[in-house]
Design an enzyme around this catalytic site. Structure first.
Site, PDB file in Angstrom:
ATOM      1  N   ASN A  57      19.281  34.304   5.150  1.00 33.62           N
ATOM      2  CA  ASN A  57      19.994  34.576   3.903  1.00 33.62           C
ATOM      3  C   ASN A  57      21.328  33.849   3.808  1.00 33.62           C
ATOM      4  O   ASN A  57      22.166  34.202   2.987  1.00 33.62           O
ATOM      5  CB  ASN A  57      20.220  36.087   3.757  1.00 33.62           C
ATOM      6  CG  ASN A  57      18.907  36.847   3.672  1.00 33.62           C
ATOM      7  OD1 ASN A  57      17.941  36.374   3.082  1.00 33.62           O
ATOM      8  ND2 ASN A  57      18.862  38.020   4.281  1.00 33.62           N
ATOM      9  N   LYS A 241      25.307  37.713   3.554  1.00 32.94           N
ATOM     10  CA  LYS A 241      24.315  36.742   3.098  1.00 32.94           C
ATOM     11  C   LYS A 241      25.009  35.426   2.733  1.00 32.94           C
ATOM     12  O   LYS A 241      25.352  34.679   3.625  1.00 32.94           O
ATOM     13  CB  LYS A 241      23.462  37.367   2.006  1.00 32.94           C
ATOM     14  CG  LYS A 241      22.512  38.382   2.696  1.00 32.94           C
ATOM     15  CD  LYS A 241      21.912  39.446   1.858  1.00 32.94           C
ATOM     16  CE  LYS A 241      21.109  40.378   2.777  1.00 32.94           C
ATOM     17  NZ  LYS A 241      20.838  41.673   2.200  1.00 32.94           N
TER      18      LYS A 241
HETATM   19  C1  LIG Z   1      20.734  43.039   2.689  1.00 31.71           C
HETATM   20  C2  LIG Z   1      20.856  44.012   1.611  1.00 31.71           C
HETATM   21  C3  LIG Z   1      21.680  45.127   1.721  1.00 31.71           C
HETATM   22  C4  LIG Z   1      22.352  45.512   2.999  1.00 31.71           C
HETATM   23  O1  LIG Z   1      23.400  44.669   3.300  1.00 31.71           O
HETATM   24  P1  LIG Z   1      23.833  44.520   4.823  1.00 31.71           P
HETATM   25  O2  LIG Z   1      25.190  43.966   4.742  1.00 31.71           O
HETATM   26  O3  LIG Z   1      22.841  43.610   5.457  1.00 31.71           O
HETATM   27  O4  LIG Z   1      23.785  45.895   5.408  1.00 31.71           O
HETATM   28  C5  LIG Z   1      21.842  45.932   0.620  1.00 31.71           C
HETATM   29  N1  LIG Z   1      21.186  45.682  -0.529  1.00 31.71           N
HETATM   30  C6  LIG Z   1      20.373  44.633  -0.650  1.00 31.71           C
HETATM   31  C7  LIG Z   1      19.682  44.401  -1.948  1.00 31.71           C
HETATM   32  C8  LIG Z   1      20.154  43.778   0.420  1.00 31.71           C
HETATM   33  O5  LIG Z   1      19.299  42.769   0.309  1.00 31.71           O
END
Ligand SMILES: *Cc1c(COP(=O)(O)O)cnc(C)c1O
Length: 381
Positions: A57, A241
């Site tokens: 990501n 991400k």
């Molecule tokens: C990855 C993700 C999260 C969680 O985020 P992290 O920082 O990885 O805990 C929350 N919502 C969505 C839509 C995601 O794809």
């Protein structure tokens, strides 16, 4: 050795549950995967193979950017490795406030507050704002942590059909018809993590406003890639991400942020973000804002791929290749690995039954030629 101990029944229960998971073809395993730091392309090594990843990501290719690495390294040297405590005890350091101000500005919002992860942000926001007597309406394909927050809040919750405005309107009317002083929160994703499609945010915002419901938009996959033209009262996202770091955030009006600092248990009772994560995210955010062509490149790669394999033009950098059966998806991922690509199969329960897929994530760091090569291999599946 007593075999009537609580421990023995726990192990029996674990074995039985694992057997059911295995029989359903849903067993998850951890595969050691390391980034090849010397390459600009997202190369990883796994099981002794070097693979070009379409499963990361890091949409803007910033996880190995020299300025991001330098910012993290400098923060460690200045502030140490860990944050040492919750922000409300001794964990507050200057980088956190700076990052919050920058995030709020980037999202066109008044204020922002940080969490340890995006998962903790959704948990904290929903449990911090909602309670028994309130209603949470969730898109049927919303991320697991939005459901976790809704459940933990004690509010009544109901899912509406994915991106279906009629069904959402029904849910809003029903919530209001039940009367009482309860609040209503609607949660969705700006860009859906497993399908890559986008929520009709402008129409959702209008519906929510008409019913005095609060819209929470999870922008985990939008920031830096798909520009969000619609502002919402609760703009949540992750640093993990496109921003290539770790942590979560929510942007909102100043009193809302102040309330969350007092009510969001997942922030209050959890150690602050480490300085290196905040510094890396701050540096990545500056690059994302200064170089919008990175996000555009990720989108162009997704379009190139979809066009080459004959799929609909994608709405984001995420393109699912639907295979239906979990075992077929696993076999396809293995075939692609033989061709030098990392394209992880996504199976139920992460996605609905019968919709196992390869979830391909295109990034600014992929070369056109590699995208075309992947498309040829996917076509041959
Ligand atoms: C990855 C993700 C999260 C969680 O985020 P992290 O920082 O990885 O805990 C929350 N919502 C969505 C839509 C995601 O794809």
């Amino acid at each position: 050795m007593p075999d009537h101990s609580g421990g023995a029944s726990l192990i029996r229960q674990a074995r039985a549950a694992l057997a059911r998971i295995e029989a359903a073809g849903q067993m998850r395993g951890l595969r050691q995967t390391t980034r090849v730091m010397a390459s600009a392309a997202p190369l990883v090594t796994r099981d002794g193979r070097t693979l070009l990843s379409f499963s990361c990501n890091d949409y803007l290719g910033l996880a190995t950017h020299p300025a991001v690495l330098a910012a993290a390294t400098e923060a460690i040297a200045r502030y140490g490795a860990g944050a040492r405590a919750s922000r409300f005890v001794t964990g507050e350091h200057p980088l956190l406030g700076a990052l919050e101000a920058r995030l709020a500005h980037a999202k066109g919002m008044a204020a922002a507050t940080l969490f340890g992860t995006g998962y903790l942000a959704n948990l904290g926001v929903i449990t911090g704002l909602m309670g028994p007597g309130d209603t949470v309406l969730l898109d049927g394909l919303a991320h697991s942590c939005l459901f976790a927050g809704a459940r933990a809040s004690g509010a009544r919750f109901r899912r509406f059909r994915h991106n279906d405005l009629e069904d959402l309107a029904d849910g809003l009317r029903a919530a209001r018809a039940r009367g009482g002083a309860g609040h209503v929160l609607v949660a969705t994703e700006t860009v859906f993590s497993m399908d890559g499609d986008r929520a009709p945010l402008a129409a959702m915002r209008a519906l929510c406003d008409a019913h005095d419901a609060w819209l929470l938009a999870d922008d985990a996959h939008g920031l830096g890639v798909v520009a969000g033209a619609v502002t919402v009262p609760l703009a949540m996202g992750t640093l993990s991400k496109a921003l290539a770091s770790q942590g979560g955030y929510v942007c909102a009006a100043e009193p809302v942020v102040r309330l969350l600092r007092n009510r969001a248990a997942s922030q209050i009772y959890s150690t602050a973000l480490p300085p290196a994560s905040a510094a890396a995210a701050l540096a990545a955010l500056e690059i994302a804002l200064a170089e919008p062509e990175r996000g555009a490149r990720a989108l162009a790669n997704a379009r190139l791929f979809a066009d080459a394999v004959g799929l609909e033009p994608p709405q984001s950098q995420i393109v699912p290749v639907m295979l239906g059966d979990a075992r077929a998806a696993m076999a396809a991922a293995e075939r692609l690995a033989e061709e030098g690509f990392l394209a992880v199969a996504i199976r139920p329960p992460t996605v609905p039954e019968g919709t196992a897929r390869l979830r391909l994530a295109f990034t600014a760091a992929h070369a056109e030629a590699d995208v075309r090569r992947l498309a040829n291999c996917v076509r041959a599946l």
